[in-house]
Enzyme design. Structure first.
Site, PDB file in Angstrom:
ATOM      1  N   GLY A  16       0.795  -1.129  -0.083  1.00  0.00           N
ATOM      2  CA  GLY A  16      -0.216   0.120  -0.021  1.00  0.00           C
ATOM      3  C   GLY A  16       0.847   1.720   0.107  1.00  0.00           C
ATOM      4  N   SER A  17       2.142   1.158   0.568  1.00  0.00           N
ATOM      5  CA  SER A  17       2.704   2.411   0.645  1.00  0.00           C
ATOM      6  C   SER A  17       3.131   2.897  -0.562  1.00  0.00           C
ATOM      7  CB  SER A  17       4.321   1.923   1.436  1.00  0.00           C
ATOM      8  OG  SER A  17       3.751   1.801   2.895  1.00  0.00           O
ATOM      9  N   TYR A  47      -3.713   7.083   7.023  1.00  0.00           N
ATOM     10  CA  TYR A  47      -3.022   6.204   7.129  1.00  0.00           C
ATOM     11  C   TYR A  47      -2.357   6.069   6.137  1.00  0.00           C
ATOM     12  CZ  TYR A  47       1.408   3.018   7.611  1.00  0.00           C
ATOM     13  OH  TYR A  47       2.041   2.157   7.921  1.00  0.00           O
ATOM     14  N   ASP A  67      -7.990   5.711  -0.839  1.00  0.00           N
ATOM     15  CA  ASP A  67      -7.688   4.712  -0.803  1.00  0.00           C
ATOM     16  C   ASP A  67      -8.357   3.943  -0.312  1.00  0.00           C
ATOM     17  OD1 ASP A  67      -5.680   3.069   0.476  1.00  0.00           O
ATOM     18  OD2 ASP A  67      -4.381   4.579   1.476  1.00  0.00           O
ATOM     19  N   GLU A  68      -7.806   3.080  -1.234  1.00  0.00           N
ATOM     20  CA  GLU A  68      -8.886   1.422  -0.349  1.00  0.00           C
ATOM     21  C   GLU A  68      -8.199   0.059  -0.428  1.00  0.00           C
ATOM     22  OE1 GLU A  68     -12.450   0.966  -1.153  1.00  0.00           O
ATOM     23  OE2 GLU A  68     -12.866   3.136  -2.156  1.00  0.00           O
ATOM     24  N   VAL A  69      -6.568   0.371  -0.018  1.00  0.00           N
ATOM     25  CA  VAL A  69      -6.048  -0.858   0.539  1.00  0.00           C
ATOM     26  C   VAL A  69      -5.975  -1.471   2.077  1.00  0.00           C
ATOM     27  CG1 VAL A  69      -3.806  -0.780   1.786  1.00  0.00           C
ATOM     28  CG2 VAL A  69      -3.839   0.899  -0.400  1.00  0.00           C
ATOM     29  N   LYS A  70      -6.856  -0.962   2.888  1.00  0.00           N
ATOM     30  CA  LYS A  70      -7.932  -1.986   3.908  1.00  0.00           C
ATOM     31  C   LYS A  70      -8.646  -2.011   3.547  1.00  0.00           C
ATOM     32  CE  LYS A  70      -7.412  -2.044   8.552  1.00  0.00           C
ATOM     33  NZ  LYS A  70      -6.381  -1.285   9.324  1.00  0.00           N
ATOM     34  N   THR A 101      10.995  -3.735  -9.431  1.00  0.00           N
ATOM     35  CA  THR A 101      11.611  -5.093  -9.466  1.00  0.00           C
ATOM     36  C   THR A 101      10.087  -5.776  -9.802  1.00  0.00           C
ATOM     37  OG1 THR A 101      13.642  -4.465  -9.420  1.00  0.00           O
ATOM     38  CG2 THR A 101      13.274  -6.565 -10.484  1.00  0.00           C
TER      39      THR A 101
HETATM   40  C1  LIG Z   1      -5.798   2.797   4.030  1.00  0.00           C
HETATM   41  C2  LIG Z   1      -4.268   1.710   3.763  1.00  0.00           C
HETATM   42  N1  LIG Z   1      -3.440   2.492   2.938  1.00  0.00           N
HETATM   43  C3  LIG Z   1      -1.956   2.157   2.523  1.00  0.00           C
HETATM   44  C4  LIG Z   1      -1.542   1.508   3.782  1.00  0.00           C
HETATM   45  C5  LIG Z   1       0.209   1.197   3.622  1.00  0.00           C
HETATM   46  O1  LIG Z   1      -0.015  -0.270   3.552  1.00  0.00           O
HETATM   47  P1  LIG Z   1       1.064  -1.517   3.362  1.00  0.00           P
HETATM   48  O2  LIG Z   1       1.487  -1.563   4.739  1.00  0.00           O
HETATM   49  O3  LIG Z   1       1.229  -2.353   2.518  1.00  0.00           O
HETATM   50  O4  LIG Z   1       2.564  -0.495   3.067  1.00  0.00           O
HETATM   51  C6  LIG Z   1      -2.198   0.936   4.880  1.00  0.00           C
HETATM   52  C7  LIG Z   1      -2.343   0.169   5.669  1.00  0.00           C
HETATM   53  O5  LIG Z   1      -2.385   0.191   6.682  1.00  0.00           O
HETATM   54  C8  LIG Z   1      -3.818   1.415   5.012  1.00  0.00           C
HETATM   55  O6  LIG Z   1      -4.415   1.068   5.694  1.00  0.00           O
END
Ligand SMILES: Cc1ncc(COP(=O)(O)O)c(C=O)c1O
Length: 421
Positions: A90-91, A117, A221-224, A278
């Protein structure tokens, strides 16, 4: 951190080296959407691993990445021309997104939210607003504004969401940050690590409207919360909002490291070789992601998340009647926050109590982490495949753990060694 070494995992549970079971209501920070034994995902990934150990998207296209990109374009909101970027976390996805929206617009500023976050790398940390990063985040081109929190409102008035929109439009834009300087507004549709805060109805659509009026990209940001957790594919679906880009990670790779930006072609085409990793879009991870999407569709797991989430919330609300320490229960689908307070009137965060409940739950065999700017919110993000029986089993453990902590079963010394965030 939990006092636990994970030796293996199965179904919705983790096991330590002695074989003790821990029912995992966190799905390992919302990664294990299908739990820990999705056989089809494992079989397909293993088959690809045997045929193509690796092929880098930096130089070659792979059929797996291409098929996944097409699928993600199809399931994300918006009928415009899209493109996809793949990374590992996600970062890195948020980092790349921050570069791309700036290049696509020629504008420097990004607006995001206090409590948000988005990651740990340079640009993703800079747009974050979590207290855990207060001493590390940098970046003068990032403006942080309040996230509308109805449990802890900042503004007087009936609608906290409209108040935040008006703060942005009438104060931030009118003074320190002209809108034509802003490349994007980045939002979590449910602010997760900041406390599982569900924005008031109308806020996300109001924000989308504001972005459109000022020619600012809206990035979700839909990572979570993405990939089915909220009861539909994406968190923004709750208000039928169409962001210009969606950032994915965590559960996307079916347990393997994979992230993605899915967005307007002009954003993804803004630069060549801007953000190369990579290993990004590894064929094995893309295969796992495709198999997972297939299972979510076949087993209608988005709907299941919605139904199970409602059941879980009503069980927690029932518990709140008996436990004064529960100040608020909120969430959508299978992302639920239970905010603990020392006093329901003052709403003073009960951080120490939360840490003790987390510790006691683990002792009794349930994994529930805490989140929030004041570390006082118990977070529930179980696998979407959690059974009704396991849901009830977890609820009984939680109920008993709260009783235990009230009764003094966990001392300050017990939790001292386990620093949280
Ligand atoms: C909404 C959101 N975006 C980004 C991230 C970062 O993801 P990662 O830990 O895989 O780098 C997180 C991690 O908790 C998150 O909750």
């Amino acid at each position: 951190m939990f006092p636990l070494v994970v030796h293996h995992a199965c179904g919705s549970s983790l096991y330590d080296p002695e074989g003790t079971e821990y029912l995992d209501f966190s799905a390992n920070w919302a990664v294990a959407a299908l739990g820990y034994s999705p056989t089809r995902v494992h079989d397909r990934a293993t088959k690809v691993l045997r045929s193509t150990t690796f092929s880098s998207l930096c130089t070659f296209m792979s059929p797996q990445a291409s098929a996944l990109a097409a699928k993600l374009c199809a399931i994300t909101p918006g009928s415009f021309d899209k493109k996809v970027w793949f990374g590992l976390s996600g970062s890195d996805a948020n980092d790349s997104m921050a570069k791309l929206v700036r290049m696509a617009t020629g504008r420097r500023k990004i607006i995001s939210f206090i409590g948000g976050y988005h990651g740990q790398t340079g640009a993703s940390a800079a747009i974050s607003g979590h207290s855990a990063q207060a001493r590390t985040s940098t970046g003068s081109d990032n403006i942080l504004i309040p996230y509308p929190n109805e449990f802890r409102p900042l503004f007087n008035g009936a609608d906290e969401g409209q108040a935040v929109l008006s703060y942005l439009e009438n104060l931030v834009f009118a003074s320190i940050c002209p809108p034509d300087e802003v490349a994007a507004i980045v939002i979590e549709p449910i602010q997760s690590d900041g406390g599982d805060i569900v924005p008031p109805p109308g806020f996300l659509s109001g924000l989308a409207d504001l972005c459109r009026r000022h020619g600012i990209y809206l990035v979700s940001d839909e990572v979570k919360v993405g990939m089915g957790r909220t009861g539909s594919w994406f968190g923004v679906d709750a208000e039928s909002v169409v962001p210009d880009a969606v950032v994915l990670g965590k559960s996307l790779g079916g347990g393997l490291p994979l992230s993605a930006i899915v967005g307007r072609k002009e954003i993804l085409d803004a630069g060549v070789a801007v953000s190369m990793h990579t290993m990004g879009g590894h064929p094995v991870c893309c295969t796992a992601a495709l198999a997972q999407i297939e299972i979510i569709e076949e087993q209608r797991l988005c709907e299941r998340a919605g139904v199970l989430g409602e059941q879980m919330k009503s069980r927690l609300e029932e518990m709140a009647v008996r436990h004064e320490v529960i100040g608020d229960v909120r969430g959508r689908g299978l992302i639920i926050g239970v905010e603990l307070v020392t006093d329901r009137e003052t709403r003073e965060p009960a951080a120490e109590f939360a840490a003790k409940v987390v510790f006691r739950c683990a002792q009794r065999g349930l994994i529930v982490p805490y989140v929030g700017l004041f570390s006082n919110i118990l977070e529930f993000t179980p696998p979407l495949t959690l059974s009704d029986e396991d849901m009830e089993r977890g609820m009984l453990i939680l109920d008993a753990a709260i009783e235990d902590v009230h009764g003094g079963a966990v001392s300050d010394g017990d939790i001292a060694a386990f620093a949280g965030w």
